[in-house]
Structures are given as C-alpha cells and as structure tokens.
Design a protein around this motif. Sequence first.
Motif, PDB file in Angstrom:
ATOM      1  N   LEU A 126      16.835  62.004 -15.728  1.00 22.43           N
ATOM      2  CA  LEU A 126      15.369  62.058 -15.780  1.00 22.43           C
ATOM      3  C   LEU A 126      14.887  61.916 -17.224  1.00 22.43           C
ATOM      4  CD1 LEU A 126      12.757  62.522 -14.128  1.00 22.43           C
ATOM      5  CD2 LEU A 126      13.014  64.966 -14.631  1.00 22.43           C
ATOM      6  N   LYS A 127      15.569  62.610 -18.123  1.00 19.59           N
ATOM      7  CA  LYS A 127      15.212  62.529 -19.546  1.00 19.59           C
ATOM      8  C   LYS A 127      15.536  61.150 -20.113  1.00 19.59           C
ATOM      9  CE  LYS A 127      15.960  67.482 -20.343  1.00 19.59           C
ATOM     10  NZ  LYS A 127      16.735  68.500 -21.075  1.00 19.59           N
ATOM     11  N   MET A 128      16.668  60.587 -19.733  1.00 17.06           N
ATOM     12  CA  MET A 128      17.058  59.269 -20.221  1.00 17.06           C
ATOM     13  C   MET A 128      16.078  58.202 -19.743  1.00 17.06           C
ATOM     14  SD  MET A 128      21.149  59.737 -19.553  1.00 17.06           S
ATOM     15  CE  MET A 128      21.768  58.218 -20.267  1.00 17.06           C
ATOM     16  N   LYS A 129      15.670  58.324 -18.496  1.00 13.25           N
ATOM     17  CA  LYS A 129      14.690  57.388 -17.953  1.00 13.25           C
ATOM     18  C   LYS A 129      13.380  57.456 -18.729  1.00 13.25           C
ATOM     19  CE  LYS A 129      12.173  56.473 -13.634  1.00 13.25           C
ATOM     20  NZ  LYS A 129      12.014  56.878 -12.213  1.00 13.25           N
ATOM     21  N   HIS A 130      12.937  58.675 -19.007  1.00  9.79           N
ATOM     22  CA  HIS A 130      11.694  58.865 -19.783  1.00  9.79           C
ATOM     23  C   HIS A 130      11.822  58.242 -21.169  1.00  9.79           C
ATOM     24  CE1 HIS A 130       8.289  60.915 -21.703  1.00  9.79           C
ATOM     25  NE2 HIS A 130       9.140  61.286 -22.648  1.00  9.79           N
ATOM     26  N   LEU A 131      12.942  58.495 -21.846  1.00 14.49           N
ATOM     27  CA  LEU A 131      13.149  57.968 -23.198  1.00 14.49           C
ATOM     28  C   LEU A 131      13.217  56.442 -23.201  1.00 14.49           C
ATOM     29  CD1 LEU A 131      15.784  60.553 -24.456  1.00 14.49           C
ATOM     30  CD2 LEU A 131      13.492  60.229 -25.404  1.00 14.49           C
ATOM     31  N   ILE A 132      13.920  55.882 -22.247  1.00 18.25           N
ATOM     32  CA  ILE A 132      14.045  54.418 -22.176  1.00 18.25           C
ATOM     33  C   ILE A 132      12.669  53.781 -22.010  1.00 18.25           C
ATOM     34  CG2 ILE A 132      14.856  52.502 -20.744  1.00 18.25           C
ATOM     35  CD1 ILE A 132      17.381  54.183 -20.168  1.00 18.25           C
ATOM     36  N   CYS A 133      11.859  54.306 -21.096  1.00 19.58           N
ATOM     37  CA  CYS A 133      10.537  53.709 -20.840  1.00 19.58           C
ATOM     38  C   CYS A 133       9.620  53.831 -22.048  1.00 19.58           C
ATOM     39  CB  CYS A 133       9.902  54.375 -19.618  1.00 19.58           C
ATOM     40  SG  CYS A 133      10.723  53.999 -18.065  1.00 19.58           S
ATOM     41  N   GLU A 134       9.595  55.010 -22.656  1.00 13.00           N
ATOM     42  CA  GLU A 134       8.696  55.215 -23.801  1.00 13.00           C
ATOM     43  C   GLU A 134       9.127  54.392 -25.001  1.00 13.00           C
ATOM     44  OE1 GLU A 134       5.932  56.712 -23.864  1.00 13.00           O
ATOM     45  OE2 GLU A 134       5.905  57.943 -22.064  1.00 13.00           O
ATOM     46  N   LEU A 135      10.417  54.401 -25.290  1.00  7.45           N
ATOM     47  CA  LEU A 135      10.924  53.630 -26.430  1.00  7.45           C
ATOM     48  C   LEU A 135      10.734  52.129 -26.209  1.00  7.45           C
ATOM     49  CD1 LEU A 135      14.221  55.513 -27.321  1.00  7.45           C
ATOM     50  CD2 LEU A 135      12.412  54.931 -28.939  1.00  7.45           C
ATOM     51  N   ALA A 136      11.101  51.662 -25.032  1.00 15.97           N
ATOM     52  CA  ALA A 136      10.998  50.228 -24.750  1.00 15.97           C
ATOM     53  C   ALA A 136       9.546  49.757 -24.824  1.00 15.97           C
ATOM     54  CB  ALA A 136      11.580  49.935 -23.366  1.00 15.97           C
ATOM     55  N   GLU A 137       8.630  50.540 -24.264  1.00 14.48           N
ATOM     56  CA  GLU A 137       7.220  50.149 -24.293  1.00 14.48           C
ATOM     57  C   GLU A 137       6.711  50.038 -25.726  1.00 14.48           C
ATOM     58  OE1 GLU A 137       2.831  51.600 -22.668  1.00 14.48           O
ATOM     59  OE2 GLU A 137       4.608  52.806 -22.251  1.00 14.48           O
ATOM     60  N   ASN A 138       7.085  51.012 -26.554  1.00 13.87           N
ATOM     61  CA  ASN A 138       6.661  50.976 -27.958  1.00 13.87           C
ATOM     62  C   ASN A 138       7.228  49.768 -28.683  1.00 13.87           C
ATOM     63  OD1 ASN A 138       7.523  51.794 -30.960  1.00 13.87           O
ATOM     64  ND2 ASN A 138       5.607  52.829 -30.469  1.00 13.87           N
TER      65      ASN A 138
END
Length: 385
Positions: free
Chosen positions: A93-105
């Motif tokens: 769940l945390k990895m998914k959140h980090l991937i989405c936020e980082l990738a979007e930025n």
Amino acid sequence: MSQSKNKLVLITPKADGKKILSAAQKQFNSLTKKIDNKKKLLMEWKETIPLYRHKVDEEYEPLEEALSNHKSEWVQLLDQSYNLPLFKKNDKLKMKHLICELAENLITEFNKDDLKTLFNKYSDEDYDTVNQQSESAVGDLMKSLAEDMFNVDLGDDVDISSPEKFHAHLQEKLREQADGQAAEAVKPRKKTKKQLEKEARQLEEDELASKSVREVYRKLVAALHPDREPDEEERKRKTELMQRVNTAYGKKDLLLLLALQLEIEQIDPEHLSHIADSRLKYFNKILKEQLSELDQEIDQIEGMFKVDLNLPFYVLLTPKQLLYRLAKDIQEVQGDIVAIQNELEMFHNPPALKAWLKNYKIPKNSDRDDFDDLLFGGMMPFGSK
C-alpha cells in the motif's frame, strides 16, 4: 556593480552664512537621493538577471535533471520490489502510494513520460486525466496571483504551458491595459469649468517643466557641439559627451543633464542654490515623474520573479536575495542527490527497504506541497535519518 560617471546632484546652502534650505530645495535633494538609489537598484537588477539565468541554466537545471533521474531509479526500484514475497499488504500500500506520487511529479515537472505506464499501473486513475485537472488548478492559481499583483485581467486564453509563454501573455495584457487607459484618458468627455481650468494649469506646468529641461539641454549643446571644435582630440571628447547629453535628454533625465553641466564646469555646485524656487518647482515635477517611472520598471522586474517563485506581491525581493535563494536551492539539490544516491544503494537490499517502509507513514489529507516537502526535501526517503 557598474558605477555612474556622474556625481550626485545636490543643492547646498548658499555661501552667505545661512544654512537653511527652502522647501523646494529640500524636496529637490530628497528626490535626487531617491532617484539615485532607484537607478542603482535598477542597474543591479539588470546586471543580476543574466547572471541568475546563467546559474540556473548551467548549475541548477543540470542538478535538477540528475536528481530527477535518481528519483526515476527510485520509482523503478519500488516497482521491481513490489511483488517480492518479503513485502506484505501494508508494505505494498505504501509502495503504491510512493510510486504514484513520485511518478506524477516526475512526469509533470521533468517530462518523464516513460513513467506514465507505472503511474497507470498503480493508480486508480489515468495520468492524462489527473494531469489535466492538476494543470488547470495550477494555471488558475498562477493567473489569480498575477491578476492580483498587476491588477490586470488575463482572460481565459492564457497559456501556462511554460513560464515564457505565461510571461509573454502577461506582458501583452499589460500593454493592452496601458493602451486602453491611455485611450480612455484622451476620450472626449464633457468637462466642467473647474476640470478645464485644472487641465489648462497642468498643460502649462508640463510645458514649463519641459522648457526647463530644454534650456539645460540647449546650454550643453552650445558648449559641446563637436562641429565647432577645431582640435581633433577635443572634438572626440565633445562627441562622447554629446552622446551622453542626447541620451539623457531623450530620457528626460534632468539630473544627468545637470550632472553633465557640473562635469564640464558649465555650472558649479553653488549655482544650484541660486535657482529660484519658482523654477525649482518644475525641476521637482520632472524628478517626480522620473522616480515614478523607475519604480514601475523595478516593480515589473520584481513582479516577474515573484510570479516565478510563487511569492506574495508584498514580499521584499532584491537582486541579492534572488541570488541567495538560488544558491540555497542549488545547495539543497546537491544534498538531495548525495542522499538519494546513498539510499538507492541501501534500498537495493530488500530487507533495508522493508525496514524503511515500516517507519514510513502515508500523509493524511496532504496536498502536493506538503508531500513534496516530506518526500523531496531531503527528509524521506531521500536523506532520511
């Protein structure tokens, strides 16, 4: 910073034992000092801008690009680790959140379009849909800030795809506004007798003020015209001086014309103290206009950088502060690069990554700025203690 060739033009008390200046003389000196300070500040801005742009292009942007590449590695590492048996539901769940936020930025800020696939893989929404909404919100904010700062309507067709296009649109609207105000000012309207009398006085004062500048200019031309000079070296000197005279007259720079009179000893400092207050009144009118023009030019330069830096219009920004902010940003990015390089090496070890994820908490109700401060500010995961 380059220094002017001319000394400050000030009125000193007459050499008759009286040390008192009249109100008009005091105002002349006050305006002279303010104009001198504004000229120095404007020159400092004009010298700082190319230096700032050079440091951004040659130092800051390459570092930002290097940092973004390391962040991309971090996203790829999270993706590669996601399906490892070591990572459980809460970790994922945390990895998914980090991937989405980082990738979007990274896609938005650095055009890392190759990360769209990963964003869409772990996000419940399509990137292009999310980005369109985000760009609209950012555009509305930039537009609102600029409209409040410059008191101008930017319309619905403003292009925010790049700072250059946004600035060009803003400049165009400011010119249109200025042209519209000028046209409105000359638009014929029925005026009262009092208004007509006031306008007549204003025109008369404007003409007398211009006449005062022309008189100084003519005296300088009479003394410096190079065609009347037989000596070759002296003709070159006068030609250079005449160029400065014409430049000053073209800008209605009364102080520079007076300084040139002092420089060639056409007048001496005591001469200024004998100028009648009735004439000094028109000198002061010219100086007020010049001070206003300098203020406007400086405000426009500062305003553009405040828009770039998302600073409120009321925040003081000087050339030195601008360079200090850039130097601080460069230093922070350098620190972030060192931190992420160390952590990428460490997190290639899955147990170390799992240990870090155990302490990481997904921000609750956080906006983009809060998340960026947490994730990209040298705290976590880059530079975590």
